[in-house]
Design an enzyme around this catalytic site. Sequence first.
Site, PDB file in Angstrom:
ATOM      1  N   ASP A 339       0.854  -1.188   0.000  1.00 30.70           N
ATOM      2  CA  ASP A 339       0.000   0.000   0.000  1.00 30.70           C
ATOM      3  C   ASP A 339       0.892   1.242   0.000  1.00 30.70           C
ATOM      4  O   ASP A 339       2.039   1.193   0.457  1.00 30.70           O
ATOM      5  CB  ASP A 339      -0.895  -0.024   1.239  1.00 30.70           C
ATOM      6  CG  ASP A 339      -1.703   1.239   1.385  1.00 30.70           C
ATOM      7  OD1 ASP A 339      -2.417   1.590   0.437  1.00 30.70           O
ATOM      8  OD2 ASP A 339      -1.602   1.879   2.454  1.00 30.70           O
ATOM      9  N   ASP A 341      -0.059   5.068   0.894  1.00 29.73           N
ATOM     10  CA  ASP A 341      -0.226   6.029   1.990  1.00 29.73           C
ATOM     11  C   ASP A 341      -0.396   5.307   3.324  1.00 29.73           C
ATOM     12  O   ASP A 341      -1.316   4.499   3.495  1.00 29.73           O
ATOM     13  CB  ASP A 341      -1.444   6.922   1.725  1.00 29.73           C
ATOM     14  CG  ASP A 341      -1.335   7.632   0.380  1.00 29.73           C
ATOM     15  OD1 ASP A 341      -0.244   8.108   0.060  1.00 29.73           O
ATOM     16  OD2 ASP A 341      -2.350   7.674  -0.348  1.00 29.73           O
TER      17      ASP A 341
END
Length: 531
Positions: A339, A341
């Site tokens: 991922d 952020d």
Amino acid sequence: MKSKILVIRFSSLGDVILASAPVLNLKIGFPESTIVFLTKEKFAPIVRRFGGVDEVLTINDSPKLTEIFKLIRELDTQELDIIVDLQGNFRSYLVRCLSFAAQKVNYVRDRVARQRIVKTKDFPNTVIHTIDKYNAAVSQLGIYEVAKRPIIDAFEDQKFSRTRPRVVIAPGASFPNKQWPLERFAKVAVELYQTHRAKIIWATTSGQNDNLGLEEKIGKECFISLVDAPLDQLADIIHSSDLCISNDSGIAHLSSAVGTPVLAIFGPTHQALGFAPRGLFDKVIEVDEYCRPCSLHGDKPCFRQERFCLNRTLPENVVDEANLILAKRKTMSKALFADRDGTVIIDKPFDANPDNIEFVPGSIEALTRAQKLGLKLVIVSNQSGVARGYFNIQTAVNFNQVLVKLLDENGVKIDAIYFCPHYVQGVVAEYAKRCHCRKPAPGMAELAAHQLNLDLHQSYVVGDKLDDFNLGRVIGSASFLVKTGQGQDYVGTLRKTFKDPENVICENLLEAVRRIEAIEKTRSASIGQEP
């Protein structure tokens, strides 16, 4: 919502395996629920490997009505909240209707439409797969179906570790009329051995235990005969193989579910009926005949002088397709899906200014170490800010380009970066919709698998949200939740809903990669050298 959910699918093997997708959707939609699966006893070992199943109840192969009523009385003591009937026959109807639950949904078999295909050969433009019909039932409960492929847990079978290709051949099927000639399977086995020095695993039942002398033709060191192998053991063996070749059978779906490509030979049945294997790299081998399909399940004896629908499929047709898959498997890679952020960079909600990029401490070292493991590095990110109107697509692209450049300057080569711009409650009409790419839906990972030739079942997903963790469950990868970003908010839920939470919760991306290093070390140690 805490609830107790009963899922009913008695048989057969393939249909039970296909039910793994809606079961996972139920668990993702109701993470704190207890899911009880009711099936025939012989399928219980496979059902116990479904992601999300907490308990398995069984019945015998041909239960009497008295046994069904006894089962219903037992179910009423379980205080069920929801019943999901994925069988759709008289027995499951009795269980569904006579057992108490606040909500009940059922799979619509649509037998009339499928019989119309058999009788008229009028094929629909869009095939509705059985999984989609199952998901249509569970979607009535208000959940969004992200899992659309069968998925079961499987483990590396160290007894069969290898350095050469390995091919499982399963020549059986539920009805004799669906079985490609045994001698043709044998010719394929010999050809793949001679071309690739492939190890051949011949998987049959005791009633089909004839390998036509393959042990002598191939040699004991490269030929293994499996007779009546337990389904869970067979799942691990297929998972640890490069290819499975079968008829239209439950074994084809088992192979799909453990992430091994299958070549399924269809004859009297047809993909239009909704039962084709649905793995990412699966292939159906079939020929056109005016009489196909002649029945729903291939049980009807052939009325012609020979079974042209199967006999026109030649061994060389199967070998050609097998060669393509084996070549692809030879160069297949594993990946780390990270991922963006909150995992790689510090989460600054809806901030699309690349000047504000800051890396989570340890994330660059983590990516460097993952790169040294030989993992492809893929960043997958939900960017609903596009649909919400906070920034446009080009701004999101520019941000990612700067991120990739900064990582490259730190010695980290990102192999691909994907983002999903959709959000169903967005204000930009073009992107305000449900999609197949917003995590935990598998769209971005599956696109990467095709573009980068990735084995998703050997890969890893790391993120700071349950959507990231569930993405791994949907695609068959090992998942880790990090406490950075918003991760701490989800730790409690994961601890309440996952069987071994401490094995998958990490302080940050660096700790997750260290755990991945340990897994890869164990895998490498298990690979033995073969003659």
